[in-house]
Scaffold this active site. Structure first.
Site, mmCIF file in Angstrom:
data_model
loop_
_atom_site.group_PDB
_atom_site.id
_atom_site.type_symbol
_atom_site.label_atom_id
_atom_site.label_comp_id
_atom_site.label_asym_id
_atom_site.label_seq_id
_atom_site.Cartn_x
_atom_site.Cartn_y
_atom_site.Cartn_z
ATOM 1 N N VAL A 64 -0.409 0.781 -22.500
ATOM 2 C CA VAL A 64 -0.205 2.224 -22.595
ATOM 3 C C VAL A 64 1.129 2.445 -23.307
ATOM 4 O O VAL A 64 2.179 2.010 -22.832
ATOM 5 C CB VAL A 64 -0.230 2.895 -21.217
ATOM 6 C CG1 VAL A 64 0.160 4.360 -21.324
ATOM 7 C CG2 VAL A 64 -1.622 2.768 -20.604
ATOM 8 N N CYS A 93 6.555 -14.086 -7.398
ATOM 9 C CA CYS A 93 7.549 -14.850 -6.643
ATOM 10 C C CYS A 93 7.216 -16.344 -6.580
ATOM 11 O O CYS A 93 8.073 -17.154 -6.215
ATOM 12 C CB CYS A 93 7.671 -14.296 -5.223
ATOM 13 S SG CYS A 93 8.268 -12.588 -5.177
ATOM 14 N N ARG A 150 -11.561 1.751 -1.524
ATOM 15 C CA ARG A 150 -12.120 1.674 -0.170
ATOM 16 C C ARG A 150 -12.364 3.065 0.411
ATOM 17 O O ARG A 150 -13.322 3.273 1.159
ATOM 18 C CB ARG A 150 -11.164 0.892 0.747
ATOM 19 C CG ARG A 150 -11.194 -0.603 0.553
ATOM 20 C CD ARG A 150 -10.453 -1.330 1.656
ATOM 21 N NE ARG A 150 -9.014 -1.152 1.557
ATOM 22 C CZ ARG A 150 -8.208 -1.956 0.868
ATOM 23 N NH1 ARG A 150 -8.719 -2.973 0.197
ATOM 24 N NH2 ARG A 150 -6.909 -1.740 0.846
ATOM 25 N N ASP A 163 8.059 -2.066 -8.974
ATOM 26 C CA ASP A 163 9.338 -2.401 -9.576
ATOM 27 C C ASP A 163 9.798 -1.432 -10.650
ATOM 28 O O ASP A 163 10.919 -1.569 -11.163
ATOM 29 C CB ASP A 163 9.268 -3.812 -10.176
ATOM 30 C CG ASP A 163 9.231 -4.901 -9.121
ATOM 31 O OD1 ASP A 163 9.289 -4.571 -7.921
ATOM 32 O OD2 ASP A 163 9.138 -6.085 -9.488
#
Length: 452
Positions: free
Chosen positions: A84, A47, A26, A287
């Site tokens: 990766v 979740c 953006r 995370d």
């Protein structure tokens, strides 16, 4: 000679990585953005997986916020099934392996975002690889478990681990009518709660006919013909036709570690409040990374989807040229088992004492609505404050429908550094269908204020 556009490489295509990519796009439409994702999906609701397994969500497609095609239409080069496998920071390249074409190649970058997420902690025990044993950490995991439930028609389920995923998996199994046993090695379920509050959760589990075994380590898995038949504990075998292991997660930080990037709490990638790592031009979010804890004054590993999205946005803003800082977390989380809502924020009594705070602690039991109003249900609030100053340090809530989201009021107060007296006089909304005239969290604060 034309100048090559700046190239940003993102490793990880879920919440943090794609939040960074979308924010950056953006702000800077001219940059090249390449996002590597070793799985089949991008931007999905991790979740929501237990609720798909429970049957509350019909299709995993409903859990996908933005498909790879949508990201590509936005000018982001998303490469699925491409992992990766190494970082060459000296040459400013990532080494990628394309699982579809079975080839390895290098991709240059000017700046790099590591959003590699977390992985489920595993039990290296005999029988672990038997059919019918699952984790619940990806869309593929949820689809495989749902398929097993549909095709094999198991009767007896065992959940190993009594944290958030374990509680939600137990709800999913009970929603499908399975006999369910939850096994937790710690003395009580929900280790992030204090024992007195965890006991309320255990009562809710048992009330719905879940067998709860706490203080019970798993020693092995019983199998027959390559399929799980039970879970072995020091107290005997628990029969099982299906097992979910939900004993927590650990950060996917191996790439960073091997490249010499500094790690922090629980081996998460250490980042500053701008989400910068120890290597210039390399960022991390979600995370796989730690986050600054506003109450403890240091970085901790507390993986949540909300933090991942926020840190991803911070990365995108900084890469886009607008300096941004993530102010940190206070450790807010919420879940439920059936009609029982479970929430926490800040420090528990145990955490506060271990961190060296001198504290006062109090509990209050009230109702989610005015007691005379239909649908009012019980709720218990436990609150922790600093002795002497009265500064709020944390709260835990267990109760019926309408109880849990009240934790957000306390989280806001913690962020603002409020004292009990300031909290008591917050101008909270009141009407009988929504709360008693003194909201339960304020009742807890009033009781605790007498002890300061």
């Amino acid at each position: 000679m034309a100048i090559r556009p700046e190239r940003i490489v993102i490793v990880g295509g879920d919440a943090a990585g794609m939040s960074a990519a979308a924010q950056l796009r953006r702000m800077r439409p001219e940059v090249e953005i390449v996002a590597f994702e070793r799985g089949h999906h991008t931007s999905y609701a991790l979740c929501g997986l237990p609720y798909y397994v429970a049957g509350y969500v019909d299709d995993t497609a409903q859990l996908v916020a933005r498909t790879p095609e949508a990201h590509r239409r936005n000018g982001i080069d998303v490469r699925l099934r491409t992992e990766v496998v190494a970082l060459d920071l000296e040459r400013r390249e990532v080494v990628a392996y394309d699982h579809e074409r079975h080839r390895e190649y290098r991709e240059p970058f000017d700046q790099l975002v590591l959003a590699t997420g977390a992985r489920p902690r595993r039990l290296a025990l005999p029988g672990r690889d038997a059919a019918g044993i699952f984790t619940l950490h990806s869309l593929e995991d949820a689809e495989a478990l749902a398929t097993w439930l549909q095709q094999e028609r198991p009767r007896r389920a065992v959940v190993v681990g009594g944290g958030y995923i374990g509680i939600e998996a137990a709800e999913a199994f009970r929603a499908r009518g399975l006999e369910t046993t939850l096994i937790e090695a710690a003395p009580h379920v929900m280790p992030l709660l204090d024992p007195d509050m965890a006991e309320l959760v255990e009562q809710a589990l048992r009330a719905d006919q879940v067998t709860v075994l706490t203080g019970t380590p798993v020693e092995a898995f019983a199998t027959r013909n390559g399929r799980v038949t039970g879970v072995l504990t020091p107290h005997g075998e628990v029969p099982a036709d299906v097992v979910v292991i939900g004993i927590g997660v650990e950060p996917n930080s191996d790439l960073a570690r091997d490249a010499g990037i500094a790690l922090g709490d629980r081996n998460a990638i250490h980042v500053d409040q701008h989400c910068r790592t120890s290597v210039p031009g390399v960022w991390a979010a979600g995370d796989c990374a730690d986050a600054y804890h506003r109450l403890l004054g240091r970085s901790v590993y507390f993986p949540l989807g909300t933090t991942a999205n926020k840190q991803g946005r911070i990365c995108g803003l900084n890469l886009g040229g607008r300096p941004a800082r993530f102010p940190g977390i206070v450790g807010t989380a919420i879940t439920r088992f059936g009609e029982t809502e479970i929430a926490r924020t800040g420090l528990s009594e145990r955490e506060a004492r271990e961190s060296g705070f001198s504290i006062v602690v109090g509990n209050a039991r009230s109702t989610t609505r005015s007691g005379y109003f239909p649908g009012a249900s019980w709720m218990t609030v436990k609150m922790v404050a600093e002795e002497g100053t009265g500064r709020l340090l944390g709260a835990q809530i267990v109760g019926g429908p309408g109880a849990g989201k009240r934790i957000d009021t306390v989280a806001t107060a913690l962020t603002a550094g409020m004292t009990l007296e300031e909290f008591i006089y917050l101008d909270l909304a009141y009407a009988p269908p929504f709360s008693p005239v003194w909201d339960p969290v304020v009742v807890a604060a009033r009781k605790l204020a007498r002890e300061v």
